[in-house]
Design a protein around this motif. Structure first.
Motif, mmCIF file in Angstrom:
data_model
loop_
_atom_site.group_PDB
_atom_site.id
_atom_site.type_symbol
_atom_site.label_atom_id
_atom_site.label_comp_id
_atom_site.label_asym_id
_atom_site.label_seq_id
_atom_site.Cartn_x
_atom_site.Cartn_y
_atom_site.Cartn_z
ATOM 1 N N GLN A 72 0.831 -1.202 0.000
ATOM 2 C CA GLN A 72 0.000 0.000 0.000
ATOM 3 C C GLN A 72 0.868 1.255 0.000
ATOM 4 O O GLN A 72 0.569 2.226 -0.704
ATOM 5 C CB GLN A 72 -0.923 -0.013 1.207
ATOM 6 N N HIS A 75 2.265 1.683 -3.427
ATOM 7 C CA HIS A 75 1.228 2.216 -4.321
ATOM 8 C C HIS A 75 1.023 3.703 -4.089
ATOM 9 O O HIS A 75 0.859 4.480 -5.043
ATOM 10 C CB HIS A 75 -0.081 1.456 -4.094
ATOM 11 N N GLN A 76 1.041 4.116 -2.807
ATOM 12 C CA GLN A 76 0.863 5.534 -2.484
ATOM 13 C C GLN A 76 2.018 6.367 -3.026
ATOM 14 O O GLN A 76 1.817 7.451 -3.575
ATOM 15 C CB GLN A 76 0.743 5.709 -0.974
ATOM 16 N N ALA A 79 1.646 6.703 -6.689
ATOM 17 C CA ALA A 79 0.612 7.702 -7.003
ATOM 18 C C ALA A 79 1.149 9.110 -6.796
ATOM 19 O O ALA A 79 0.887 10.018 -7.608
ATOM 20 C CB ALA A 79 -0.614 7.460 -6.125
ATOM 21 N N GLU A 80 1.916 9.315 -5.707
ATOM 22 C CA GLU A 80 2.492 10.635 -5.450
ATOM 23 C C GLU A 80 3.488 11.010 -6.540
ATOM 24 O O GLU A 80 3.517 12.151 -6.997
ATOM 25 C CB GLU A 80 3.168 10.648 -4.076
ATOM 26 N N ALA A 82 3.490 9.889 -9.577
ATOM 27 C CA ALA A 82 2.734 10.149 -10.809
ATOM 28 C C ALA A 82 2.128 11.559 -10.777
ATOM 29 O O ALA A 82 2.148 12.276 -11.786
ATOM 30 C CB ALA A 82 1.639 9.101 -10.978
ATOM 31 N N THR A 83 1.597 11.944 -9.598
ATOM 32 C CA THR A 83 1.044 13.292 -9.464
ATOM 33 C C THR A 83 2.120 14.337 -9.642
ATOM 34 O O THR A 83 1.927 15.357 -10.323
ATOM 35 C CB THR A 83 0.378 13.450 -8.087
ATOM 36 N N SER A 86 3.105 14.586 -13.202
ATOM 37 C CA SER A 86 2.075 15.309 -13.953
ATOM 38 C C SER A 86 2.196 16.817 -13.731
ATOM 39 O O SER A 86 2.069 17.612 -14.677
ATOM 40 C CB SER A 86 0.691 14.820 -13.520
#
Length: 363
Positions: A72, A75-76, A79-80, A82-83, A86
């Motif tokens: 987890q 994954h977090q 995601a961070e 990826a953000t 971006s």
């Protein structure tokens, strides 16, 4: 499992025999006793193995739980990342767009300079060569010269907004500049705007900048905040030292690890729409009417701040207000000599400049 079941049956039978009201003679052979002892011993071994298995199962369950937590967390982090990617990609696209606009503006500025220079020179020359011209003609020549000078001034502003002014920088104490700006806006902004400040004068580091440009930056941001509160509101100006770590530096393309002075100008105005937030620093982009702005103010602010090695963050919510943070790297240079204490000391740190009636403001 069969041994366990046999042992369980033996245990149940033994219990029934012990509880039986009739005393039965025990005529078991030695071999039967040995088998019973062996079964009981096997039961003990099986129970011990079962206990060990339970312990191993608990350890495995704990490890599985830890691995799930790690998964987890991974994954977090993904995601961070990826953000963050971006956001950086978005900033890069915005910078690329700005570079194209800057390149176009620079070319236009060069051509306009070549247009206005001879107009100013010829209008001056005509007035000198023909002093006997009537008043009307003299007035027209002066108007021509003044208009050409205004055009040249606008061209210069465009040049600054796209390339920076190239002024020589020196260590500057930002607190006195902020106090000058606060005093000015206190006497010129509408009485419906309350002004708060929080400026720890002695504690702020020195920034490497041009004082005139820095004053222009702060005034521009304050004027934008005023325009965002047409019916009144609260303008808060604060400054503090800030250490940028690697994590925060990764979140902004122009940020670097180090010490900064961050100036925050916050208003309680109308806010900025999300789809416009990334365009506010583009040259010539404005949401104001032509008589209120040219769209060069924030572009000038951004380019000057970047030329100082700083960066800007903007946070805004529609209907709630906008907060602009200007980060300027501070230096450890000695305090400039010749600085004298202000004869009119500024309000205390964290004070509130209460609004007063327009009659009390300077004209």
């Amino acid at each position: 499992m069969e041994v366990t079941q046999q042992a369980r049956h033996l245990s149940i039978s033994a219990t029934r025999i012990n509880q039986s009201p009739v005393a039965l003679p025990i005529t078991q052979s030695a071999s039967s006793q040995e088998e019973l002892c062996l079964a009981l011993e096997q039961l003990h071994v099986t129970q011990k193995a079962l206990s060990q298995a339970k312990q191993k199962l608990a350890i495995a369950s704990q490890r599985l739980k830890q691995e799930q937590q790690q998964l987890q967390s991974a994954h977090q982090k993904i995601a961070e990342q990826a953000t963050l990617f971006s956001q950086l990609e978005h900033q890069f696209d915005r910078d690329q767009r700005l570079e194209r606009v800057v390149a176009l503006a620079s070319g236009v500025v060069h051509d306009l300079n070549n247009v206005f220079a001879p107009i100013v020179s010829i209008s001056q020359l005509l007035r000198l060569k023909h002093p006997g011209l009537d008043a009307r003609s003299q007035e027209m020549l002066r108007a021509l010269e003044d208009s050409a000078r205004r055009g040249a001034s606008m061209v210069q502003q465009i040049l600054i907004s796209t390339q920076g002014s190239g002024q020589k920088c020196s260590p500057v104490q930002i607190a006195p500049l902020l106090q000058d700006v606060i005093t000015l806006i206190h006497h010129t902004f509408p009485a419906s705007i309350c002004i708060y400040q929080n400026i720890p004068d002695p504690a702020l580091g020195l920034v490497l900048a041009d004082p005139t440009e820095l004053h222009q930056i702060l005034m521009n941001l304050c004027v934008n905040a005023r325009d965002a509160m047409p019916t009144g509101g609260t303008l808060t100006i604060s400054a503090e030292n800030c250490a940028i770590d690697a994590s925060m530096a990764q979140q902004h393309q122009n940020a670097h690890v180090g010490n900064y002075v961050v100036v925050t100008i916050a208003d309680t105005g109308i806010g900025i729409a999300p789809d416009l937030r990334d365009r506010i620093f583009e040259p010539f982009f404005t949401t104001k009417t032509p008589d209120q702005g040219t769209g060069l103010g924030l572009a000038t602010v951004l380019n000057i701040v970047k030329s100082y090695g700083g960066f800007i963050q903007v946070f805004s919510d529609l209907g709630k207000g906008t907060e602009v943070k200007v980060y300027l790297p501070y230096v450890t240079a000695p305090e400039p000599r010749g600085s004298e204490p202000d004869a009119n000391p500024s309000p205390a740190v964290g004070s509130h400049l209460a609004p007063h009636s327009p009659s009390d403001r300077d004209s």
